[in-house]
Design a protein around this motif. Sequence first.
Motif, mmCIF file in Angstrom:
data_model
loop_
_atom_site.group_PDB
_atom_site.id
_atom_site.type_symbol
_atom_site.label_atom_id
_atom_site.label_comp_id
_atom_site.label_asym_id
_atom_site.label_seq_id
_atom_site.Cartn_x
_atom_site.Cartn_y
_atom_site.Cartn_z
ATOM 1 N N GLY A 1 -6.691 50.123 -64.410
ATOM 2 C CA GLY A 1 -7.788 49.389 -65.036
ATOM 3 C C GLY A 1 -8.133 48.097 -64.309
ATOM 4 O O GLY A 1 -9.266 47.614 -64.389
ATOM 5 N N GLY A 2 -7.171 47.508 -63.593
ATOM 6 C CA GLY A 2 -7.440 46.306 -62.797
ATOM 7 C C GLY A 2 -8.375 46.649 -61.649
ATOM 8 O O GLY A 2 -9.316 45.905 -61.328
ATOM 9 N N CYS A 3 -8.129 47.800 -61.043
ATOM 10 C CA CYS A 3 -8.994 48.289 -59.961
ATOM 11 C C CYS A 3 -10.377 48.607 -60.524
ATOM 12 O O CYS A 3 -11.402 48.236 -59.946
ATOM 13 N N LEU A 4 -10.398 49.268 -61.689
ATOM 14 C CA LEU A 4 -11.680 49.614 -62.321
ATOM 15 C C LEU A 4 -12.534 48.355 -62.531
ATOM 16 O O LEU A 4 -13.726 48.332 -62.220
ATOM 17 N N MET A 5 -11.865 47.309 -63.025
ATOM 18 C CA MET A 5 -12.586 46.056 -63.300
ATOM 19 C C MET A 5 -13.210 45.515 -62.005
ATOM 20 O O MET A 5 -14.338 45.033 -62.005
ATOM 21 N N SER A 6 -12.479 45.616 -60.883
ATOM 22 C CA SER A 6 -13.046 45.128 -59.620
ATOM 23 C C SER A 6 -14.186 46.035 -59.157
ATOM 24 O O SER A 6 -15.181 45.564 -58.617
ATOM 25 N N LEU A 7 -14.014 47.341 -59.388
ATOM 26 C CA LEU A 7 -15.030 48.283 -58.911
ATOM 27 C C LEU A 7 -16.380 48.084 -59.605
ATOM 28 O O LEU A 7 -17.409 48.455 -59.052
ATOM 29 N N ILE A 8 -16.369 47.545 -60.819
ATOM 30 C CA ILE A 8 -17.652 47.373 -61.504
ATOM 31 C C ILE A 8 -18.304 46.025 -61.196
ATOM 32 O O ILE A 8 -19.372 45.726 -61.685
ATOM 33 N N CYS A 9 -17.642 45.220 -60.352
ATOM 34 C CA CYS A 9 -18.291 43.987 -59.871
ATOM 35 C C CYS A 9 -19.269 44.365 -58.751
ATOM 36 O O CYS A 9 -19.350 45.521 -58.347
ATOM 37 N N ASP A 10 -20.006 43.380 -58.250
ATOM 38 C CA ASP A 10 -20.969 43.666 -57.186
ATOM 39 C C ASP A 10 -20.340 43.577 -55.799
ATOM 40 O O ASP A 10 -20.843 44.165 -54.838
ATOM 41 N N TYR A 11 -19.248 42.816 -55.695
ATOM 42 C CA TYR A 11 -18.632 42.585 -54.378
ATOM 43 C C TYR A 11 -17.167 42.265 -54.608
ATOM 44 O O TYR A 11 -16.811 41.569 -55.562
ATOM 45 N N ARG A 12 -16.312 42.807 -53.739
ATOM 46 C CA ARG A 12 -14.859 42.613 -53.901
ATOM 47 C C ARG A 12 -14.242 41.963 -52.655
ATOM 48 O O ARG A 12 -14.441 42.476 -51.541
ATOM 49 N N ILE A 13 -13.505 40.884 -52.897
ATOM 50 C CA ILE A 13 -12.773 40.234 -51.802
ATOM 51 C C ILE A 13 -11.305 40.242 -52.201
ATOM 52 O O ILE A 13 -10.952 39.809 -53.307
ATOM 53 N N LEU A 14 -10.465 40.733 -51.305
ATOM 54 C CA LEU A 14 -9.036 40.853 -51.626
ATOM 55 C C LEU A 14 -8.244 39.893 -50.740
ATOM 56 O O LEU A 14 -8.471 39.824 -49.525
ATOM 57 N N ALA A 15 -7.319 39.152 -51.359
ATOM 58 C CA ALA A 15 -6.448 38.262 -50.582
ATOM 59 C C ALA A 15 -5.465 39.113 -49.786
ATOM 60 O O ALA A 15 -4.945 40.125 -50.269
ATOM 61 N N ASP A 16 -5.235 38.681 -48.546
ATOM 62 C CA ASP A 16 -4.436 39.474 -47.615
ATOM 63 C C ASP A 16 -2.941 39.274 -47.853
ATOM 64 O O ASP A 16 -2.330 38.362 -47.291
ATOM 65 N N ASN A 17 -2.392 40.124 -48.692
ATOM 66 C CA ASN A 17 -0.966 40.067 -48.996
ATOM 67 C C ASN A 17 -0.536 41.511 -49.262
ATOM 68 O O ASN A 17 -1.166 42.190 -50.094
ATOM 69 N N PRO A 18 0.488 41.991 -48.531
ATOM 70 C CA PRO A 18 0.843 43.419 -48.673
ATOM 71 C C PRO A 18 1.234 43.823 -50.097
ATOM 72 O O PRO A 18 1.179 44.995 -50.448
ATOM 73 N N LYS A 19 1.579 42.828 -50.924
ATOM 74 C CA LYS A 19 1.951 43.154 -52.318
ATOM 75 C C LYS A 19 0.720 43.380 -53.198
ATOM 76 O O LYS A 19 0.837 43.888 -54.298
ATOM 77 N N TYR A 20 -0.435 42.955 -52.707
ATOM 78 C CA TYR A 20 -1.637 43.053 -53.529
ATOM 79 C C TYR A 20 -2.303 44.414 -53.325
ATOM 80 O O TYR A 20 -3.308 44.545 -52.625
ATOM 81 N N THR A 21 -1.732 45.414 -53.961
ATOM 82 C CA THR A 21 -2.293 46.754 -53.799
ATOM 83 C C THR A 21 -3.340 47.011 -54.876
ATOM 84 O O THR A 21 -3.324 46.408 -55.949
ATOM 85 N N ILE A 22 -4.237 47.940 -54.555
ATOM 86 C CA ILE A 22 -5.350 48.236 -55.458
ATOM 87 C C ILE A 22 -5.630 49.740 -55.444
ATOM 88 O O ILE A 22 -5.569 50.378 -54.395
ATOM 89 N N GLY A 23 -5.906 50.287 -56.605
ATOM 90 C CA GLY A 23 -6.242 51.715 -56.668
ATOM 91 C C GLY A 23 -6.162 52.237 -58.092
ATOM 92 O O GLY A 23 -5.689 51.552 -58.999
ATOM 93 N N LEU A 24 -6.651 53.455 -58.270
ATOM 94 C CA LEU A 24 -6.559 54.112 -59.578
ATOM 95 C C LEU A 24 -5.334 55.028 -59.517
ATOM 96 O O LEU A 24 -5.407 56.142 -59.013
#
Length: 243
Positions: free
Chosen positions: A94-117
């Motif tokens: 659901g965290g990924c879903l929330m980002s996907l419904i935004c207009d633009y996504r910027i992710l901080a570069d940290n290998p622990k910050y994974t994203i996906g469904l």
Amino acid sequence: MKLKNPPVNSLSLEMLTELVINLEKLENDKAVRGLVLTSEYPGIFSAGLDLMEMCGRNPAHYAEYWKALQEFWLKLYQSSLVVVAAINGASPAGGCLMSLICDYRILADNPKYTIGLNETLLGIVAPFWFKDTMVNTIGHRASERALQLGLLFPPAEALQVGLVDQVVPEDKLQSTALSVMAQWLAIPDHARQLTKTMMRKPTVDHLVKQRDADIQNFVSFVSRDSIQKSLQMYLQKLRQKKS
Ligand SMILES: CCC/C=C/C(=O)SCCNC(=O)CCNC(=O)[C@H](O)C(C)(C)COP(=O)([O-])OP(=O)([O-])OC[C@H]1O[C@@H](n2cnc3c(N)ncnc32)[C@H](O)[C@@H]1OP(=O)([O-])[O-]
């Protein structure tokens, strides 16, 4: 807007309700044209749906919860504001879903910050409108693979597959979000908003037409003994990892 629901910004019923109320307030404020969505807790953007809302509750609660989630998705996906996700932590399900419904996504570069469904890893299935949102972002083939395998992408891979638009050093996240916002706000609102509506309408209509059936489907799915067992086991695994 800073997400603040300790410890992991899970999307509880209360959190979803608050998010919708706050979005409405911002949209009704003529002085506001854009929104940067980020987390109060660097390291965790959002752990996704609150598993405690889906475990050991009754069908009426599951229905209420799912309706609130649909409401949040519909509200944010159709927001008249420019919404930029400044993703400063892990962003599963659901965290990924929330980002996907935004207009633009910027992710901080940290290998622990994974994203996906990653729903399949929990033994559950991402509903069709989660899938539609992902397909709209990264295409059918990449979504099929990501969804079946429950992939959680580290930053470089998330960028490569198109799940995020930019990866930046952690200390540049907020400033990048603001310069992206400036770029989007340079476009006349009405033209941008109508274009957003045009692009998103078929996906919105798909859910709106099936809202009640989707709630029923979720309630009967999550009420199954086998699903309850899978969710309990997953929660236990999270707790063991901690100890
Ligand atoms: C059909 C349905 C579709 C479903 C969609 C979804 O979104 S399904 C959701 C899919 N989501 C996921 O698969 C994400 C699962 N979560 C994670 O992977 C990690 O928690 C983390 C990477 C977000 C943070 O790591 P970290 O090492 O910083 O933190 P930590 O791991 O030590 O957790 C701290 C406490 O929070 C608890 N808790 C955690 N998540 C949830 C939750 N969603 N809910 C409720 N509680 C949750 C955890 O049990 C622990 O509680 P305790 O023991 O203190 O009572």
